[in-house]
Design a protein around this motif. Structure first.
Motif, PDB file in Angstrom:
ATOM      1  N   PHE A  24      26.651  89.226   3.048  1.00 56.36           N
ATOM      2  CA  PHE A  24      27.794  88.151   1.657  1.00 56.36           C
ATOM      3  C   PHE A  24      26.612  88.304   0.194  1.00 56.36           C
ATOM      4  CE2 PHE A  24      28.490  85.531   5.456  1.00 56.36           C
ATOM      5  CZ  PHE A  24      30.003  86.302   5.172  1.00 56.36           C
ATOM      6  N   CYS A  25      25.400  89.240   0.402  1.00 52.06           N
ATOM      7  CA  CYS A  25      25.074  89.524  -1.166  1.00 52.06           C
ATOM      8  C   CYS A  25      24.464  91.649  -1.126  1.00 52.06           C
ATOM      9  CB  CYS A  25      23.735  88.776  -0.918  1.00 52.06           C
ATOM     10  SG  CYS A  25      22.593  88.313  -0.026  1.00 52.06           S
ATOM     11  N   VAL A  42      21.999  83.286  -3.400  1.00 50.57           N
ATOM     12  CA  VAL A  42      22.638  83.768  -1.870  1.00 50.57           C
ATOM     13  C   VAL A  42      22.926  83.564  -0.756  1.00 50.57           C
ATOM     14  CG1 VAL A  42      24.886  84.562  -0.947  1.00 50.57           C
ATOM     15  CG2 VAL A  42      24.799  85.121  -3.261  1.00 50.57           C
ATOM     16  N   PRO A  51      29.363  83.629  -2.150  1.00 58.16           N
ATOM     17  CA  PRO A  51      28.843  85.099  -1.081  1.00 58.16           C
ATOM     18  C   PRO A  51      30.753  86.000  -1.197  1.00 58.16           C
ATOM     19  CG  PRO A  51      29.768  83.120  -0.378  1.00 58.16           C
ATOM     20  CD  PRO A  51      30.294  82.365  -1.124  1.00 58.16           C
ATOM     21  N   GLY A 149      21.336  86.869   6.629  1.00 55.60           N
ATOM     22  CA  GLY A 149      22.011  87.347   5.547  1.00 55.60           C
ATOM     23  C   GLY A 149      21.968  88.418   6.105  1.00 55.60           C
TER      24      GLY A 149
END
Ligand code: ADP
Ligand code: MG
Ligand code: ZN
Length: 476
Positions: A24-25, A42, A51, A149
């Motif tokens: 998401f980043c 994030v 995100p 992440g």
């Protein structure tokens, strides 16, 4: 008569995807790096950060889903799984519950008992958590969010497996499919593939499944097999004593060969799942799906058949070579240059695997180039070097990827096949060993071996053994 039990196993397999950036980043997914250097607002859960889904992650998930015969949810969503733990900075994990990207697939496995399908309940996308480091000296815990992440897929099987052998076959099948797709390197030891084992036992013939436990912390095929044996025995003992198995999560301690209760089993309700309001639903068009379908590479089963047919190598060779994507790639690239599939296959199956084994490495760790292996095959096949020199040169290729042509030239390793020179040497040797010559004439075949050995020694191992034998027989 004592009762017979059947083991029932279902796996939840997490696989770290090979995308360069997080789910998401834009932070790097690279392993290692100083703590908290691959992070941003994030992936450290800062309030107000938003995100954005990585397209590559969806493509990998789809590729794995298609290769495992899944149905695709072309409209899928992300949900928040809420829980508090310091390695999880948002206090929720973004995962998929209601509409996972893939569902209802299967893979076919083969064991001593034959072929069988293992159902895949679903595959969903989610983010990994950070890592806690418990510092014994300072009596404190540190947190590293570099892994926070990192994209994962979780592959949930149906409870279709009945033994450790089937579990290993299933994991190996998944590993090969995913490696061939390039979606992950799937290294159990390094954690890019992790398996949780759900296990229950029941009396043979019982209509219902028994109560299951879930075991975490399994990081090798051997540990998984031992955990299955250990947990099966523990559950049978409970049942035989008239007690009941409690549904819970257990941690397998591979040193003590015993599992310990970790926590009671949580239900979906415990996590208060709800759709993530920061992410729009993912709509997968027919065109996008077709594109991914068209891009699917050749998988192992197809490669196996093609190797036997097009390259004419035995099934045994093809199975070993295709058991790793790296080896298969090496085989194809080398054969394309030297056009000698069987010899290439021999170098990979025998010497390469031997050297890897000695170093405790796997085929994925091969560093030499197909060009240099091809040159070596040519040198050995043309008789320019003999087989023991070839092995020595190969070790150099394996370790340092040296150019064998240059190496052989520089070290003067070419075999002596100049008949005149060799004849002169052999005449000397015959003169110096009258006893052996006599033995030979008296019918002792072994004597010739001694004379060949002496000749090899005199030429520092470079003589062409076939030629030495021939000349010796002529002169004797
Ligand atoms: P939950 O949602 O409670 O985690 P699931 O139905 O998703 O439970 O199952 C999780 C995993 O446990 C799956 O891999 C499934 O195959 C396996 N499983 C479910 N029931 C059993 C059972 N009785 N014995 C062994 N494994 C089971
Ligand atoms: Mg589950
Ligand atoms: Zn980030």
């Amino acid at each position: 008569m004592s009762r017979q039990y059947e083991t029932v196993i279902g796996l939840e397999v997490h696989v770290e995807l090979a995308s360069k950036t997080k789910i998401f980043c834009g932070c790097s997914t690279e392993f290692g790096g100083a703590p908290n250097t691959h992070t941003c607002p994030v992936c450290t859960g800062m309030p107000g950060s938003l995100p954005v889904l990585n397209k590559q992650v969806v493509e990998y998930a789809l590729a794995v889903g298609l290769a495992t015969n899944c149905e695709i949810n072309q409209y899928c969503k992300f949900d928040r799984k809420n829980y508090f733990y310091p390695d999880n900075p948002q206090n929720y994990q973004i995962s998929q519950l209601y509409l996972p990207i893939c569902h209802d697939g299967f893979v076919e496995i083969e064991t001593g008992a034959g072929k069988k399908k293992v159902g895949i309940h679903e595959i969903h996308m989610e983010e990994d958590a950070g890592k806690l480091i418990h510092d014994e000296w300072e009596d404190c815990t540190l947190v590293d969010y570099n892994r926070s992440g990192v994209p994962l897929i979780e592959i949930v099987s149906e409870p279709d497996m009945r033994s450790a052998e089937e579990v290993n076959a299933y994991l190996d099948k998944l590993r090969l499919i995913i490696q061939y797709l390039g979606a992950s390197d799937c290294k159990l030891q390094e954690g890019s593939m992790r398996a949780d084992v759900n296990l229950s036992v029941r009396e043979v013939g019982a209509p219902e499944f028994g109560t299951r436990t879930e075991m975490k912390n399994l990081n090798s095929f051997k540990a998984i097999s031992r955990a299955i044996e250990g947990e099966r025995a523990r559950q049978i003992e409970l049942i035989e004593e008239g007690k009941s198995v409690i549904q819970e999560t257990r941690r397998w301690d591979d040193n003590k060969e015993y599992s310990y209760a970790m926590r009671s089993k949580e239900d979906a309700q415990d996590y208060r799942y709800f759709p993530d309001p920061d992410l729009v639903p993912v709509v997968i068009s027919d065109e996008w799906l077709d594109e991914i379908r068209a891009k699917q590479p050749e998988l192992r089963t197809e490669k196996l058949a093609r190797y036997e047919k097009d390259f004419g190598i035995p099934k045994y060779d093809a199975e070993i070579i295709t058991s790793s994507k790296k080896m298969a790639d090496m085989f194809e690239a080398t054969t394309a240059i030297c056009k000698n599939p069987k010899k290439v296959s021999n170098w990979l199956m025998v010497e390469t695997l031997r050297l890897l084994g000695e170093r405790g490495q796997s085929p994925e760790d091969i560093t030499f180039s197909p060009e240099n292996l091809a040159k070596l095959v040519d040198l050995a096949e043309s008789g320019t070097i003999n087989s023991s020199v070839a092995k020595e040169v190969f070790e150099q290729i394996f370790e340092k990827d040296i150019d064998p042509d240059a190496y052989v030239e520089e070290k003067g390793l070419k075999s002596v096949s100049d008949e005149g020179a060799l004849k002169a040497t052999i005449e000397e040797i015959i003169k110096a060993n009258p006893q052996s010559v006599e033995d030979y004439h008296n019918g002792k075949q072994k004597a010739i071996g001694f004379l060949v050995g002496q000749t090899m020694k005199a030429t520092q191992g470079k003589a062409n053994p076939g030629m030495v034998n021939k000349i010796l027989k002529e002169l004797l």
